[in-house]
Design a protein around this motif. Structure first.
Motif, PDB file in Angstrom:
ATOM      1  N   SER A  17     -85.306 -46.424 -42.018  1.00  0.00           N
ATOM      2  CA  SER A  17     -84.467 -47.343 -41.259  1.00  0.00           C
ATOM      3  C   SER A  17     -83.027 -46.847 -41.309  1.00  0.00           C
ATOM      4  CB  SER A  17     -84.558 -48.756 -41.848  1.00  0.00           C
ATOM      5  OG  SER A  17     -83.581 -49.600 -41.265  1.00  0.00           O
ATOM      6  N   LEU A  18     -82.433 -46.642 -40.144  1.00  0.00           N
ATOM      7  CA  LEU A  18     -81.058 -46.151 -40.080  1.00  0.00           C
ATOM      8  C   LEU A  18     -80.045 -47.280 -40.024  1.00  0.00           C
ATOM      9  CD1 LEU A  18     -81.475 -43.173 -37.573  1.00  0.00           C
ATOM     10  CD2 LEU A  18     -81.450 -43.109 -40.073  1.00  0.00           C
ATOM     11  N   LEU A  70     -88.030 -42.594 -37.430  1.00  0.00           N
ATOM     12  CA  LEU A  70     -86.721 -43.214 -37.538  1.00  0.00           C
ATOM     13  C   LEU A  70     -86.774 -44.592 -36.885  1.00  0.00           C
ATOM     14  CD1 LEU A  70     -84.589 -40.081 -36.613  1.00  0.00           C
ATOM     15  CD2 LEU A  70     -85.081 -40.951 -38.905  1.00  0.00           C
ATOM     16  N   THR A  71     -86.329 -45.610 -37.613  1.00  0.00           N
ATOM     17  CA  THR A  71     -86.431 -46.985 -37.138  1.00  0.00           C
ATOM     18  C   THR A  71     -85.114 -47.710 -37.383  1.00  0.00           C
ATOM     19  OG1 THR A  71     -87.170 -47.985 -39.229  1.00  0.00           O
ATOM     20  CG2 THR A  71     -88.863 -46.956 -37.859  1.00  0.00           C
ATOM     21  N   GLY A  72     -85.111 -49.005 -37.103  1.00  0.00           N
ATOM     22  CA  GLY A  72     -83.960 -49.853 -37.369  1.00  0.00           C
ATOM     23  C   GLY A  72     -84.406 -51.111 -38.068  1.00  0.00           C
ATOM     24  N   PRO A  75     -82.403 -47.994 -34.032  1.00  0.00           N
ATOM     25  CA  PRO A  75     -81.830 -46.734 -34.525  1.00  0.00           C
ATOM     26  C   PRO A  75     -80.841 -46.091 -33.560  1.00  0.00           C
ATOM     27  CG  PRO A  75     -84.122 -46.437 -33.875  1.00  0.00           C
ATOM     28  CD  PRO A  75     -83.866 -47.905 -33.885  1.00  0.00           C
ATOM     29  N   ARG A  78     -77.011 -45.936 -33.851  1.00  0.00           N
ATOM     30  CA  ARG A  78     -76.344 -44.904 -34.662  1.00  0.00           C
ATOM     31  C   ARG A  78     -75.891 -43.756 -33.755  1.00  0.00           C
ATOM     32  NH1 ARG A  78     -77.200 -44.893 -40.546  1.00  0.00           N
ATOM     33  NH2 ARG A  78     -76.465 -42.736 -40.439  1.00  0.00           N
ATOM     34  N   LEU A  81     -77.440 -40.149 -34.444  1.00  0.00           N
ATOM     35  CA  LEU A  81     -78.893 -40.012 -34.376  1.00  0.00           C
ATOM     36  C   LEU A  81     -79.307 -38.593 -34.010  1.00  0.00           C
ATOM     37  CD1 LEU A  81     -81.736 -41.268 -34.423  1.00  0.00           C
ATOM     38  CD2 LEU A  81     -81.348 -42.009 -32.055  1.00  0.00           C
ATOM     39  N   MET A  96     -89.550 -41.739 -33.319  1.00  0.00           N
ATOM     40  CA  MET A  96     -88.597 -42.854 -33.385  1.00  0.00           C
ATOM     41  C   MET A  96     -89.205 -44.087 -32.734  1.00  0.00           C
ATOM     42  SD  MET A  96     -84.743 -43.071 -31.739  1.00  0.00           S
ATOM     43  CE  MET A  96     -85.341 -42.909 -30.041  1.00  0.00           C
ATOM     44  N   THR A  98     -87.887 -47.594 -30.932  1.00  0.00           N
ATOM     45  CA  THR A  98     -86.672 -48.110 -30.321  1.00  0.00           C
ATOM     46  C   THR A  98     -87.019 -49.210 -29.330  1.00  0.00           C
ATOM     47  OG1 THR A  98     -84.793 -47.521 -28.885  1.00  0.00           O
ATOM     48  CG2 THR A  98     -86.818 -46.266 -28.596  1.00  0.00           C
ATOM     49  N   HIS A 279     -82.129 -49.097 -44.791  1.00  0.00           N
ATOM     50  CA  HIS A 279     -80.878 -48.534 -44.303  1.00  0.00           C
ATOM     51  C   HIS A 279     -79.835 -48.384 -45.406  1.00  0.00           C
ATOM     52  CE1 HIS A 279     -80.021 -52.846 -44.251  1.00  0.00           C
ATOM     53  NE2 HIS A 279     -78.743 -52.537 -44.247  1.00  0.00           N
TER      54      HIS A 279
END
Length: 343
Positions: A17-18, A70-72, A75, A78, A81, A96, A98, A279
């Motif tokens: 998680s970013l 890559l997730t949030g 993401p 960012r 990225l 990813m 999104t 994150h």
């Protein structure tokens, strides 16, 4: 050589998680607070920096980890990225998840940076229905983003749809949509009431399996996570076409629909090979738990190695071990995993 936990499960993937910020406020999401969602920006004070994320990926690649998702949150909020993707280890597959709103105008850059695949969350094909679920008016932008991802060859583009009371009536339309549009696949994700606290929104995912089996040309069972894939011809509702042979599935002209159903699925947990990263820079062995968080401190290479080894060693299958069935067929927490019980 990948690290294994005491249940023999090798860890070959990480989910990073970013950010916890998101420009959507989906009704089923367990996140609280949207944070600053003005647009892509540099990492916040509570988020891992660019170098931290890249250093983490470098270290875990030493342990045989060959994929990262890559997730949030979202993401794509960012700004760095593309840099993170570009600097990821060459041997690591990068994907990813999104909501797609920032893909237009950015999908090509992501592909050039080294992004391999993308999952786009999409729960409805009608703007009003979409807005009701996401609390967002970004329907057209998401549709544009999905097409941008297809055009950038981030294919197959998987549409993630959470199946619960609000969306159950939209499943048929979404299946038709991916069957008729090249480059798209569909992941129907079982609603997890334990993450939202709304058990009344749950539906019987078995009924979705039964319906898909009836209209599919071919059904593939994936041992990993005990998942089923359904191959649906665009004309399946009217007439069932000749069943393709497994070797022909790559050339299949239709839609692939996969159901991700982890709830009370012990096989799903028994085959899990991922570690998750928050994150803020904490490692966890299971999406459903927050009582197994381990900090990587200042995220030096030594701290990352030590924490990664510890979290893998402590991983426990959620269903079948952390949660066990009682005499009434209900799942309850295994006493041995309650803090201090094992001491």
């Amino acid at each position: 050589m990948p690290l294994s936990d005491e249940f023999g499960r090798e860890v070959t993937g990480v989910r990073v998680s970013l950010t916890d910020r998101c420009n959507f406020d989906c009704v089923y999401c367990h996140n609280e607070g949207l944070g600053d969602t003005r647009g892509p920006m540099e990492p916040g004070d509570d988020e891992m920096g660019t170098d931290d994320v890249v250093r983490f990926l470098d270290v875990v690649s030493e342990y045989g980890v060959d994929s990262v998702k890559l997730t949030g949150g979202e993401p794509m909020l960012r700004q760095d990225l593309e840099e993170i993707i570009r600097r990821a280890p060459d041997e690591m597959e990068v994907s990813m998840t999104t909501n797609g709103t920032f893909l237009p105008g950015r999908a090509e850059e992501l592909k050039e940076a080294g992004l391999d695949r993308v999952n786009v969350s999409q729960d409805a094909l009608d703007p009003d229905e979409f807005a009701e679920i996401t609390k967002s008016g970004a329907y057209e932008k998401v549709m544009e983003g999905v097409q941008a991802a297809v055009d950038a060859d981030l294919a197959p583009v998987k549409l993630n749809m959470v199946v619960f009371e609000h969306t159950a009536g939209y499943v048929e339309g979404m299946v038709d949509h991916v069957a008729e549009n090249e480059g798209l696949q569909l992941q129907l994700i079982e609603y997890m009431p334990e993450l939202t606290g709304k058990p009344e929104w749950n539906i019987d995912i078995g009924r979705v399996h039964d319906w898909l089996e009836d209209i599919s040309d071919h059904v593939e069972h994936r041992e990993m996570h005990d998942r089923k894939r359904y191959y649906v011809n665009p004309e399946a509702a009217e007439s069932v076409a000749a069943t393709p042979e497994p070797a022909e599935l790559d050339e299949f002209q239709g839609g692939m629909v996969e159901i991700v159903d982890p709830v009370e699925n012990e096989e799903f947990c028994a085959n899990c090979g991922r570690v998750r990263v928050t994150h803020e820079g904490y490692l966890k062995g299971c999406l459903n738990r927050n009582d197994d968080l381990k900090s990587m401190g200042e995220m030096s290479r030594a701290e990352i190695r030590e924490t990664f080894e510890a979290v893998v060693a402590d991983r426990v299958p959620y269903y079948g071990e952390y949660l066990v069935e009682n005499d009434r067929g209900e799942y309850e927490i295994n006493e041995k995993y309650i803090s201090g019980a094992a001491d």
